[in-house]
Design an enzyme around this catalytic site. Structure first.
Site, mmCIF file in Angstrom:
data_model
loop_
_atom_site.group_PDB
_atom_site.id
_atom_site.type_symbol
_atom_site.label_atom_id
_atom_site.label_comp_id
_atom_site.label_asym_id
_atom_site.label_seq_id
_atom_site.Cartn_x
_atom_site.Cartn_y
_atom_site.Cartn_z
ATOM 1 N N HIS A 1 -21.813 -77.048 17.539
ATOM 2 C CA HIS A 1 -22.125 -77.428 16.383
ATOM 3 C C HIS A 1 -23.209 -78.317 16.314
ATOM 4 O O HIS A 1 -24.345 -78.309 15.849
ATOM 5 C CB HIS A 1 -20.932 -77.831 15.766
ATOM 6 C CG HIS A 1 -21.045 -78.371 14.340
ATOM 7 N ND1 HIS A 1 -21.007 -77.454 13.121
ATOM 8 C CD2 HIS A 1 -21.792 -79.666 13.855
ATOM 9 C CE1 HIS A 1 -21.280 -78.479 11.964
ATOM 10 N NE2 HIS A 1 -21.635 -79.442 12.580
ATOM 11 N N GLU A 2 -22.876 -79.484 17.312
ATOM 12 C CA GLU A 2 -23.761 -80.604 17.166
ATOM 13 C C GLU A 2 -25.070 -80.356 17.937
ATOM 14 O O GLU A 2 -26.126 -80.753 17.529
ATOM 15 C CB GLU A 2 -23.086 -81.846 17.969
ATOM 16 C CG GLU A 2 -21.879 -82.538 17.113
ATOM 17 C CD GLU A 2 -22.019 -82.910 15.723
ATOM 18 O OE1 GLU A 2 -23.251 -83.043 15.382
ATOM 19 O OE2 GLU A 2 -21.100 -82.568 14.953
ATOM 20 N N HIS B 1 -27.417 -78.966 15.390
ATOM 21 C CA HIS B 1 -28.289 -80.068 14.747
ATOM 22 C C HIS B 1 -29.221 -80.543 15.619
ATOM 23 O O HIS B 1 -30.453 -80.702 14.936
ATOM 24 C CB HIS B 1 -27.296 -81.174 14.499
ATOM 25 C CG HIS B 1 -26.285 -81.099 13.164
ATOM 26 N ND1 HIS B 1 -26.830 -80.685 11.933
ATOM 27 C CD2 HIS B 1 -25.118 -81.244 13.024
ATOM 28 C CE1 HIS B 1 -25.733 -80.427 11.353
ATOM 29 N NE2 HIS B 1 -24.742 -80.984 11.951
ATOM 30 N N HIS C 1 -32.145 -78.106 15.313
ATOM 31 C CA HIS C 1 -32.974 -78.410 14.163
ATOM 32 C C HIS C 1 -33.944 -79.733 14.485
ATOM 33 O O HIS C 1 -35.068 -79.652 13.885
ATOM 34 C CB HIS C 1 -31.983 -78.666 13.148
ATOM 35 C CG HIS C 1 -32.631 -78.360 11.648
ATOM 36 N ND1 HIS C 1 -31.650 -78.785 10.760
ATOM 37 C CD2 HIS C 1 -33.389 -77.574 11.324
ATOM 38 C CE1 HIS C 1 -32.272 -78.381 9.622
ATOM 39 N NE2 HIS C 1 -33.511 -77.809 9.998
HETATM 40 ZN ZN LIG Z 1 -22.735 -80.772 11.165
#
Ligand SMILES: [Zn+2]
Length: 727
Positions: free
Chosen positions: A511-512, A515, A518
């Site tokens: 998940h991290e 990011h 991104h």
């Molecule tokens: Zn998040």
């Protein structure tokens, strides 16, 4: 890079770390102004923030930064940017895109430089000195934002350029930036008459005061809502260690016996194991009624008034409701779109919850309980269902998930297969704490793309949860490349032992890192539109999307290997992990939907609506949306819903968690339908979506890539909510 920063403060904290608005607000309230920090030292070339870092990629020079360097640099950064903004506002030349909009983007570089590092360190490796700086600077930072957005001369220039936008022959990204800046000012009330501005200021002040009142009351109510007992038997079912920590909590409060403090959610973690039903009920009721005792901590009047004030504020700004005002710059755009999305998943979610309730009731009946399932029973019996059906033992699983093996052979591997990235550890960059590791990230062509730092282990001076942020933002205008970091709170092993983590932790890493991608793929001119600086109902999409690769068969097989033997995880165990992913999803989805609907109903009120009675309003809102389910209470009740009342962070925005899940699952489904883990798929996604930051209309951007608007089909499928259950 001015206008971005003010979004940034909330972004780095609230968006990526679930509870941070509350943490910040709480921090301000607790530490407050009574701290006398040493007078700011002179700010000069000896301060490590004075000039851009001389390290490659402008990486923060942690070896040179001392705690006392932050405050003078922050204050000098604000002063410098205010001077820059004044110069732009007072420029005698006619306003142009370059001398105004681009100039704003270039302003505040010192401020951004120090704040990004400061936020990183105070979030993950703080101390009393840094916390003092944080509380002293908090009100000044708010005033700094006002200085820019309430600057009428600056707004007049932005508005003049905005008016001529069709004749300026701007490229699409520049046009988007112009609109973004203009909207930010208008959103803050720059277009209002002086009388209305004064009225808005009054409303903002009252909202801010009431919001602080709410936070203060809630903190105290939550503390006082702790379950207290002298009877050890009441705690039957808890582990010895858990009972010992309850005894310790009692001692910390200078009391005897045992104390079980309340968590912020409706459901409380210990209800999973407490076998004494009366204790479960007592804890649940403490939680549910925490802010409704008719005492000083009762928040009912506060939230009712807050809802009313926000509706009045929206009306002043020309919107039918606060939700309409909040959603204007979001991907969903209108409350109607968010409501329609939620309404569409309610039947599947509540049907699955009903089937889970039957399973739980069956266990109660088999044990001759002789009662109907209540909310305080849910987790206790669901856990028994889980053990019987899924029988997934963390201790059995963890040896296959050594944290850095997961990182290099899982997280990095997926990024290599999809996007062609390669990673090389660098030991020559300074870090703020020795557990931190640094990797240089290379693009397909072998060229430098980014720096990636990770800081995975729990410490007492680190905020809870996991998050990502930038030390340096990507911008072609400023010639900067991304320096990003991931932080988590995994259990640190004793020296010489491997760090073995749960599958939930593995998902957190993916998940991290979503990011992080991104941030690292950002390929934009302007810092304000770069990377994760995007809408609240979009920013969790790349991260939730990246979670899918943790379970993707090709990726999973590459990293899920025994830390000692290197043997792959047995297929049977892997299948159990996969199967358990659908456990309790009806409940989870229903409690989230109920909270998100409460948020949207409160903030959908028009200014003309009378002051509400929160209990009546809540019941009606849940009835209306078919979410008044006796055994699934909302994740937060109206009167202790800190996300929406404790600050502006998630007001009329709680739906975003569900919305981005829809995007993530729908996007992953596109990959599955188009050959899965391939470079062609990854490159196309990177090019059209993940590198674009906020440079395009987000709904159009998504649709152009997907070939259709997002839909909820995959979201329901991956949670096992696809069809109404058979029994
Ligand atoms: Zn998040």
């Amino acid at each position: 890079m001015s206008l971005k920063n003010f979004i940034r403060f909330s972004n780095a904290w609230t968006v990526l770390l679930f509870l941070s608005t509350l943490l910040i607000a709480g921090g301000i309230a607790v530490h407050s102004i009574d701290t006398a920090f040493a007078a700011a030292a002179d700010f000069g070339p000896s301060n490590p923030f004075y000039a851009p870092s001389a390290l490659p990629f402008q990486a923060p020079p942690f070896d040179r930064i001392k705690d006392e360097d932050y405050q003078p640099a922050i204050e000098a950064g604000m002063a410098q940017q205010q001077a820059e903004i004044q110069a732009i506002a007072n420029n005698p030349d006619a306003p142009t895109f370059d001398n105004t909009i681009v100039a704003i983007e270039k302003s505040g570089q010192l401020f951004t430089r120090v704040m990004e590092t400061f936020e990183g360190v105070t979030g993950a490796n703080t101390n009393d000195t840094l916390q003092k700086v944080r509380s002293i600077e908090a009100p000044k930072l708010a005033a700094h934002a006002d200085f820019i957005f309430l600057n009428t001369k600056l707004f007049a220039r932005v508005a003049a350029i905005y008016k001529q936008r069709d004749n300026l022959k701007l490229d699409p990204e520049s046009l988007r930036l112009l609109k973004y800046d203009y909207d930010q000012f208008v959103h803050a009330g720059a277009n209002l008459s002086d009388a209305d501005k004064a009225q808005l200021k009054k409303l903002n002040e009252e909202v801010s005061t009431l919001s602080n009142t709410f936070t203060t009351k809630l903190l105290d109510a939550t503390k006082k809502g702790a379950y207290v007992t002298n009877d050890k038997a009441a705690l039957a079912g808890l582990s010895d260690a858990r009972i010992a920590s309850a005894a310790q909590a009692a001692q910390a409060r200078k009391g005897e016996g045992y104390v079980i403090p309340l968590q912020n959610t409706t459901q409380q973690p210990d209800l999973v194991s407490l076998s004494n039903r009366a204790t479960r009920q007592a804890i649940f009721e403490n939680s549910w009624n925490r802010t409704e005792h008719g005492d000083d901590n009762d928040t009912r009047d506060t939230v009712a008034r807050l809802a009313q004030l926000r509706a009045q504020k929206a009306k002043l700004l020309g919107f039918p409701s606060f939700a309409a005002w909040q959603l204007e710059d979001q991907m969903a755009k209108t409350p109607a779109a968010a409501l329609q999305f939620m309404d569409a998943i309610v039947p599947a979610a509540t049907a699955k919850a009903a089937s889970e309730a039957k399973d739980n009731q069956a266990v109660i009946d088999a044990q001759k309980g002789g009662f109907q399932l209540q909310p305080w029973d849910w987790n206790f019996y669901a856990e028994q269902v889980r053990k019987a059906r899924y029988d997934l033992d963390d201790a059995e699983v963890k040896p296959y998930f050594e944290v850095y093996n997961v990182l290099e052979n899982g997280v990095f591997y997926a990024a290599n297969q999809l996007y062609g990235l390669t990673f090389k550890e660098r030991h020559d960059f300074p870090v703020y704490q020795p557990d931190m590791r640094v990797f240089e990230v290379f693009d397909v062509n072998g060229k430098h793309l980014a720096l990636f730092y990770c800081d995975y282990f729990k410490r007492d001076n680190k905020n809870g949860g996991a998050w990502m942020a930038n030390f340096v933002d990507q911008s072609h205008l400023l010639g900067t490349q991304p320096v990003v970091y991931n932080v988590a709170n995994f259990q640190k092993p004793i020296a010489g032992e491997p760090a073995l983590i749960s599958f939930t932790d593995v998902i957190t890493m993916f998940h991290e890192f979503g990011h992080a991608l991104h941030g690292m793929f950002a390929d934009t001119e302007y810092p304000a539109l770069s990377g994760t600086s995007t809408a609240r109902d979009f920013v969790e999409f790349p991260s939730q999307f990246n979670e899918h690769w943790a379970s993707d068969p090709g990726v999973f097989a590459h990293y899920a290997k025994h830390y000692k033997t290197g043997a792959p995880m047995p297929a049977e165990l892997a299948a159990k992990i996969k199967k358990s992913a659908t456990f309790n999803k009806g409940y989870d989805m229903t409690e989230l939907l109920a909270a998100a609907e409460l948020d949207m109903q409160w903030h959908g009120l028009p200014a003309s609506a009378p002051l509400q009675n929160p209990d009546v309003f809540e019941k009606q809102a849940l009835d209306k949306t078919h979410l008044n389910v006796s055994y699934v209470p909302p994740r937060y009740r109206s009167t202790y819903f800190a996300h929406i009342w404790g600050g502006n962070g998630y007001s009329a925005g709680y739906y975003a968690y569900l919305w981005t899940q829809m995007l993530a699952d729908d996007a992953y489904q596109w990959f599955v339908d188009n050959g899965g883990l391939t470079r062609a798929n990854g490159d196309r996604f990177r090019q059209m979506v993940i590198s674009r930051g906020n440079t395009q209309d987000l709904a159009k951007m998504y649709e152009a890539w997907r070939g259709a608007p997002p839909n909820t089909k995959a979201m329901l499928k991956y949670r096992g909510l696809e069809e109404p259950p058979a029994k």
